[in-house]
Design a protein around this motif. Structure first.
Motif, short mmCIF file in Angstrom:
data_model
loop_
_atom_site.label_atom_id
_atom_site.label_comp_id
_atom_site.label_asym_id
_atom_site.label_seq_id
_atom_site.Cartn_x
_atom_site.Cartn_y
_atom_site.Cartn_z
N ASP A 1 0.82 -1.22 0.00
CA ASP A 1 0.00 0.00 0.00
C ASP A 1 0.85 1.27 0.00
OD1 ASP A 1 -2.53 -1.30 0.11
OD2 ASP A 1 -2.11 -1.81 2.19
N GLU A 2 2.17 1.13 -0.16
CA GLU A 2 3.04 2.30 0.01
C GLU A 2 2.80 3.40 -1.03
OE1 GLU A 2 6.66 0.46 2.66
OE2 GLU A 2 7.01 0.68 0.52
N ALA A 3 2.43 3.00 -2.26
CA ALA A 3 2.20 4.04 -3.28
C ALA A 3 0.97 4.88 -2.88
CB ALA A 3 1.98 3.40 -4.65
N THR A 4 -0.06 4.23 -2.37
CA THR A 4 -1.26 4.95 -1.93
C THR A 4 -0.93 5.85 -0.74
OG1 THR A 4 -2.45 2.95 -2.51
CG2 THR A 4 -3.69 4.61 -1.29
N ILE A 5 -0.15 5.32 0.20
CA ILE A 5 0.21 6.10 1.39
C ILE A 5 1.01 7.33 0.96
CG2 ILE A 5 1.59 6.04 3.52
CD1 ILE A 5 0.81 2.95 3.57
N HIS A 6 1.88 7.16 -0.02
CA HIS A 6 2.68 8.29 -0.52
C HIS A 6 1.75 9.36 -1.10
CE1 HIS A 6 5.62 10.43 -3.07
NE2 HIS A 6 6.40 10.15 -2.06
N ARG A 7 0.70 8.92 -1.81
CA ARG A 7 -0.24 9.90 -2.39
C ARG A 7 -0.99 10.64 -1.29
NH1 ARG A 7 -5.16 8.86 -3.82
NH2 ARG A 7 -4.84 6.63 -4.06
N TRP A 8 -1.42 9.90 -0.25
CA TRP A 8 -2.12 10.58 0.86
C TRP A 8 -1.20 11.62 1.51
CZ3 TRP A 8 -3.85 5.22 3.09
CH2 TRP A 8 -4.99 4.79 2.42
N ALA A 9 0.07 11.22 1.74
CA ALA A 9 1.01 12.15 2.39
C ALA A 9 1.18 13.40 1.52
CB ALA A 9 2.36 11.46 2.59
N HIS A 10 1.27 13.20 0.21
CA HIS A 10 1.42 14.32 -0.73
C HIS A 10 0.20 15.24 -0.63
CE1 HIS A 10 0.63 16.17 -4.66
NE2 HIS A 10 1.94 16.30 -4.76
N ASP A 11 -1.01 14.64 -0.64
CA ASP A 11 -2.23 15.47 -0.60
C ASP A 11 -2.35 16.22 0.73
OD1 ASP A 11 -2.75 14.60 -3.11
OD2 ASP A 11 -4.38 13.25 -2.58
#
Ligand code: HEM
Length: 402
Positions: free
Chosen positions: A159-169
């Motif tokens: 799930d790291e790619a999704t977590i990275h997107r959340w952190a970015h947002d």
């Protein structure tokens, strides 16, 4: 006691300290500090008090009575992150802080370096080491701290790619509040069942520690754990991302200091990290507020005045740092003010230092002759990010010998 109702004239026109990037911000701050230790400046269309010396900024951070963190964070980060440590005061803050701090103590952090920090730094470098060139912002500094937080929490690697997107947002909240609110909700939905699972089957990850840690019979509620986890993305990952970018930017634009560092990494890496944090602290101009009218250190401050704690001016205060504009890794001084001070000072400073030292060492060991590509200087300069408070480089396009 008489209390001020107006701050009087501003000391500088033509720059708004809430919004505008000033490429020459250090000169602007120095010019103001030469006049007095604080300045009245335009801030989001009103007047704010900007504190400029090491002594004043340190004293202000410590003075939770006069400048409580809880007077500003519920308005700035509260809507997206919820009631975090930064929104709390008094006993509630003490209890929550005591429950989350043990995982970030210096001794505990030292135990993460070999199993977690070093492998992660090398895993990211493996992805580009044979290419000979890369943008370190796009492929290293923005990834390493988020992945680290995610792995510390023991979240699934798929799930790291999704977590990275959340952190970015979450980071771009001021530009796109809707995306940030969605990221905050999605992260909470994702983490809630994981928290429940760790309560019944604890492991050795951060979430397990947070749900089982006990202070005088009290543990954190699910909401408190969630707010803390959400806070770790902006407070723990984005700050470290910018700090790493700033230190790399300083080294890449000061080849003599890079050479010195390379000559003895074990000796100099930690001091390059501290000097990078001093020279360009990622949290440069920290907004606070003064809710009640007060006369503080000789400054008459009306009620509800916005305050700006200029960590970047304090870190270049010539009374503390001789030749303050020089980037000099032999300084041997820890600019602790980069992490704030007092009750709300950074809870993760030792983790940040370990992350930065590990990353810098790995990059220099793996990428011999690391240098900026021709024409990359302009983008490698440190500039405002998401408002003036945070500072970092936009890109670090580098090459090395392969
Ligand atoms: C170089 C990297 C970092 C810098 C420059 C930095 C800087 C700061 C500063 C200036 C504050 C005080 C804010 C205020 O008083 O309003 C703060 C608070 C905080 N930081 Fe950091 N930080 C860094 C990394 C981290 C890391 C790695 C973590 C955890 C993983 C972390 C967790 C926190 C938390 C939880 C708070 C709030 C503490 C409280 O309100 O009691 N920070 N940080």
């Amino acid at each position: 006691m008489t209390v001020a109702t107006d701050l009087g004239d501003v000391d500088i026109e033509g720059v708004d300290f809430a919004f505008e990037d000033r490429p020459d911000i250090h000169e602007v701050l120095e010019g103001l500090r030469e006049l007095k230790s604080h300045a009245v400046v335009p801030f989001a269309g009103v007047k704010a008090v900007l504190l400029l010396t090491n002594d004043l900024v340190a004293a202000a951070f410590k003075d939770e009575e006069v400048f409580p963190a809880s007077a500003i964070y519920p308005m700035t980060t509260g809507p997206v992150l919820g009631k975090t440590l930064q929104c709390m005061a008094g006993d509630e803050h003490r209890k929550n802080r005591a429950l989350v701090s043990p995982s970030f103590q210096r001794k505990r952090v030292a135990e993460f370096i070999e199993p977690l920090l070093q492998p992660l730094a090398h895993e990211l470098i493996d992805r580009f080491a044979d290419r000979g060139s890369v943008d370190l912002v796009a492929e290293f500094t923005t990834r390493y701290p988020v992945l680290l937080i995610s792995r510390l929490m023991g979240l699934p690697e798929q799930d790291e790619a999704t977590i990275h997107r959340w952190a970015h947002d979450l980071f771009y909240f001021p530009f796109d509040p809707e995306a940030a609110m969605r990221a905050s909700q999605d992260f909470s939905d994702f983490a809630t069942p994981i928290i429940a699972d760790r309560r019944s089957n604890p492991g050795d990850d951060l979430i397990s520690v947070l749900v089982t840690e006990n202070q005088e019979g009290e543990t954190l509620t699910d909401d408190e754990v969630l707010s803390f986890l959400r806070l770790l993305f902006p407070a723990g990952a984005d700050t470290t991302m910018l700090a790493l970018g700033n230190t790399l930017s300083a080294l890449l634009t000061h080849p003599d200091q890079m050479e010195l560092l390379r000559s003895d990494l074990a000796e100099h890496a930690i001091w390059a990290v501290w000097e990078g944090l001093r020279w360009e602290p990622p949290v440069g101009l920290l907004p606070r507020a003064c809710p009640e009218a007060v006369s503080w250190n000789g400054i008459d401050i009306p009620a509800l005045t916005p305050m700006v704690f200029s960590i970047n001016a304090a870190n270049r205060d010539p009374d503390v740092y001789p030749d303050p504009h020089d980037f000099d890794i032999t300084r041997r001084k820890q600019a602790m003010l980069s992490f704030g001070r007092g009750p709300h000072s950074c809870a993760g400073n030792w983790l940040a230092i370990a992350e930065l030292e590990t990353a810098l060492t790995a990059l220099l060991q793996r990428l011999p002759g690391l240098r900026l590509q021709d024409g990359a200087e302009a983008d490698a300069k440190v500039t405002s990010q998401v408002g003036v408070a945070l500072r970092g480089p936009n890109a670090l396009s580098v090459e090395w010998d392969v």
